[in-house]
Scaffold this motif. Structure first.
Motif, short mmCIF file in Angstrom:
data_model
loop_
_atom_site.label_atom_id
_atom_site.label_comp_id
_atom_site.label_asym_id
_atom_site.label_seq_id
_atom_site.Cartn_x
_atom_site.Cartn_y
_atom_site.Cartn_z
N ALA A 1 0.84 -1.20 0.00
CA ALA A 1 0.00 0.00 0.00
C ALA A 1 0.87 1.25 0.00
O ALA A 1 0.55 2.24 -0.68
CB ALA A 1 -0.92 0.00 1.22
N GLY A 2 1.98 1.21 0.74
CA GLY A 2 2.90 2.35 0.77
C GLY A 2 3.52 2.64 -0.58
O GLY A 2 3.67 3.80 -0.99
N VAL A 3 3.89 1.60 -1.29
CA VAL A 3 4.48 1.77 -2.62
C VAL A 3 3.47 2.43 -3.57
O VAL A 3 3.80 3.34 -4.34
CB VAL A 3 4.95 0.42 -3.19
CG1 VAL A 3 5.32 0.55 -4.67
CG2 VAL A 3 6.14 -0.10 -2.39
N ILE A 4 2.21 1.98 -3.52
CA ILE A 4 1.17 2.55 -4.38
C ILE A 4 0.97 4.03 -4.08
O ILE A 4 0.88 4.88 -4.99
CB ILE A 4 -0.16 1.78 -4.21
CG1 ILE A 4 0.01 0.34 -4.72
CG2 ILE A 4 -1.30 2.48 -4.94
CD1 ILE A 4 -1.17 -0.55 -4.42
N THR A 5 0.92 4.39 -2.78
CA THR A 5 0.75 5.79 -2.39
C THR A 5 1.95 6.63 -2.82
O THR A 5 1.81 7.77 -3.27
CB THR A 5 0.53 5.89 -0.88
OG1 THR A 5 -0.77 5.39 -0.56
CG2 THR A 5 0.62 7.33 -0.40
N PHE A 6 3.15 6.09 -2.68
CA PHE A 6 4.36 6.82 -3.05
C PHE A 6 4.32 7.18 -4.54
O PHE A 6 4.63 8.31 -4.93
CB PHE A 6 5.61 5.98 -2.75
CG PHE A 6 6.89 6.72 -2.97
CD1 PHE A 6 7.44 7.50 -1.97
CD2 PHE A 6 7.57 6.63 -4.18
CE1 PHE A 6 8.62 8.20 -2.17
CE2 PHE A 6 8.75 7.31 -4.40
CZ PHE A 6 9.28 8.10 -3.38
N VAL A 7 3.93 6.23 -5.38
CA VAL A 7 3.82 6.48 -6.81
C VAL A 7 2.77 7.56 -7.09
O VAL A 7 2.99 8.48 -7.90
CB VAL A 7 3.48 5.18 -7.58
CG1 VAL A 7 3.18 5.47 -9.03
CG2 VAL A 7 4.63 4.18 -7.46
N ALA A 8 1.62 7.49 -6.40
CA ALA A 8 0.56 8.48 -6.60
C ALA A 8 1.04 9.88 -6.22
O ALA A 8 0.74 10.87 -6.91
CB ALA A 8 -0.67 8.10 -5.78
N LEU A 9 1.80 9.98 -5.15
CA LEU A 9 2.34 11.27 -4.72
C LEU A 9 3.29 11.86 -5.76
O LEU A 9 3.23 13.04 -6.08
CB LEU A 9 3.07 11.14 -3.38
CG LEU A 9 2.20 11.06 -2.13
CD1 LEU A 9 3.02 10.57 -0.94
CD2 LEU A 9 1.60 12.44 -1.83
N ARG A 10 4.16 11.02 -6.28
CA ARG A 10 5.14 11.51 -7.25
C ARG A 10 4.49 11.94 -8.56
O ARG A 10 5.05 12.74 -9.31
CB ARG A 10 6.22 10.45 -7.52
CG ARG A 10 6.97 9.96 -6.29
CD ARG A 10 7.39 11.07 -5.35
NE ARG A 10 8.27 12.05 -5.98
CZ ARG A 10 8.62 13.19 -5.42
NH1 ARG A 10 8.12 13.53 -4.24
NH2 ARG A 10 9.44 14.02 -6.06
N LEU A 11 3.32 11.39 -8.87
CA LEU A 11 2.62 11.74 -10.11
C LEU A 11 1.62 12.88 -9.91
O LEU A 11 0.93 13.27 -10.86
CB LEU A 11 1.89 10.50 -10.67
CG LEU A 11 2.78 9.34 -11.13
CD1 LEU A 11 1.91 8.17 -11.57
CD2 LEU A 11 3.73 9.77 -12.24
#
Length: 473
Positions: A451-461
């Motif tokens: 879940a953290g990896v998915i959120t990190f990607v969303a933040l960067r985009l």
């Protein structure tokens, strides 16, 4: 001033050639007015989260024995967690219903309606007969009332966040937005502190309790019934509020839309997706640290738990949640100082790492079970999780509203926040119980890291929103 901010300022000026409309939105609040806004946003969310958490606690310690009669302990717990998740299914619907009225008739009246919806449902749960008395009707009515709780909370958070951010001074929205976020730890402390006092007074031990114990007969109902007094307090505070100046400007300029839901999906579908996944890891870590970990900590060792007494584990949770409250202001300050995206990216990376620590900190083979549990490991685990929750949650009430324009902000931020609740909260305790039963606590940590990896990607985009003009239409 950035190009984005300049363009937004220009569009605002074009909408109001005389230059008079922004004056009301920019008017500085008096100290008395600012205190009223802070209290209204904080008290309301504290009451809402109190209502929500007393159910979360009861879903682990009380409801499996009283409302679900078939199956072993794990099956009953899974059934109870399923009713817990029903509220999260309702929350997006609540955000649509209350968001429509929040963007059409105003923030104040809608917040009062959300509070009443949540409070009445909570009070009625305290009056429900159990499955031992009326059979399957009991879990059915419990699920309906839990669903209604979700409807209320679906409209509460976004309204309280807008109350804080739309009154905030320029450059201080992150810090102003921390006030409704503090309602989460405060509500948790009130709810679980109440249950802790009751379990001590009733001498209730979850590991050896019998159905005719006075706490299971009637004591568990007291926190639900007491919520009525808190709802009356919340109503008294919110009735005294004025409408936010940002929304009032939209009303004065006749910039409201007829169908906020249609408009937000037409013009802001990308922010909806971004906001949903930005909120994902925050939800997962929080409901692992509250609902699931309690069930894991007090479950019998033969059922895959640690066998800690309910009272002992609740004390550990209450100590660790103080870090949750302490790091919410830190999150608001960091979001204003370094930007929303940068500060949350660092926190989310730490959440990914934390997920990898579940085995060394909480595996029964390492931490022990029953009287042999190394409680310092448990407290360290809870403290790390709650600290990260505070750092993640604190600035969300600034970031999510900033993704949307004024006339769809209540609807848009509410939908993003509450759709994330389905993906990150509704199913999290259920999945975590299943993962632990099948592969152990390390699998639960891997779930959090994903879940953290998915959120990190969303933040960067996603864009940086710190300098957004809140008057944008």
């Amino acid at each position: 001033m950035s190009a984005t901010t300049s363009a937004q300022a220009g569009s605002t000026a074009a909408a109001d050639p005389a230059g008079t409309a922004p004056a009301e939105a920019d008017r500085r609040l008096t100290s008395k007015e600012r205190r009223r806004v802070i209290i209204a946003s904080l008290v309301g969310t504290t009451i809402e989260f109190y209502d929500f958490y007393i159910y979360a606690t009861a879903a682990v310690a009380v409801l499996p024995a009283l409302f679900f009669l078939d199956g072993d302990d794990t099956s009953k717990l899974l059934a109870s967690m399923a009713t817990f998740g029903a509220a999260f299914i309702a929350r997006p619907l609540g955000s649509i219903v209350f968001g429509h009225f929040g963007d059409r008739i105003g923030r104040k009246a809608t917040l009062i309606g959300a509070l009443l919806t949540m409070g009445i449902a909570t009070f009625l749960i305290g009056l429900l007969p159990t499955a031992h008395q009326i059979g399957l009707w009991a879990p059915a009515m419990l699920t309906i009332l839990r669903f209604t709780q979700g409807l209320g909370l679906g409209g509460e958070w976004s309204g309280a966040s807008l109350l804080a951010t739309e009154y905030a001074e320029e450059g201080r929205r992150g810090r102003a937005a921390m006030w409704p976020q503090l309602g989460a730890p405060f509500g948790f402390i009130l709810a679980n502190g109440f249950f802790l006092v009751l379990t001590v007074l009733f001498a209730f031990d979850s590991t050896s309790a019998v159905l005719d114990h006075s706490f299971l007969v009637w004591g568990w109902r007291v926190p639900f019934l007491a919520s009525l007094a808190m709802v009356l307090l919340g109503l008294w505070v919110r009735v005294k509020l004025e409408e936010t100046p940002v929304f009032q400007q939209a009303v004065d300029e006749d910039k409201k839309v007829k169908s906020p839901v249609t408009e937000v999906f037409r013009t802001a579908w990308l922010p909806l997706i971004q906001g949903t996944f930005i909120m994902l890891a925050t939800y997962v870590v929080f409901y692992l640290m509250t609902a699931w970990v309690l069930s894991y900590g007090i479950a019998k060792p033969e059922a895959g738990g640690l066998g800690i007494s309910y009272t002992t584990f609740l004390i550990q949770q209450l100590l660790s949640v103080l870090l949750f409250a302490a790091f919410i202001p830190v999150s608001g300050w960091a979001a204003d100082r370094f930007g929303r995206r940068r500060s949350l990216s660092v926190t989310t990376a730490l959440i990914v790492v934390f997920g990898l620590l579940f085995t060394p900190l909480m595996d029964p083979a390492k931490v022990g079970v029953g009287e042999d549990v190394a409680m310092w490991r448990v407290l360290l685990f809870l403290s790390l999780g709650m600290m990260l929750m505070g750092l993640s949650f604190g600035s969300m009430s600034a970031l999510l509203p900033e993704l949307f324009a004024t006339n769809v902000r209540y609807t848009g931020s509410g939908i993003a926040y509450n759709v994330a609740s389905i993906l990150g909260a509704a199913i999290t305790p259920f999945i975590a119980v299943w993962l632990n039963a099948r592969w152990g606590v390390g699998a639960v940590g891997a779930y959090l890291s994903l879940a953290g990896v998915i959120t990190f990607v969303a933040l960067r985009l996603s864009p940086e929103t710190r300098d957004r003009d809140m008057r944008e239409i």
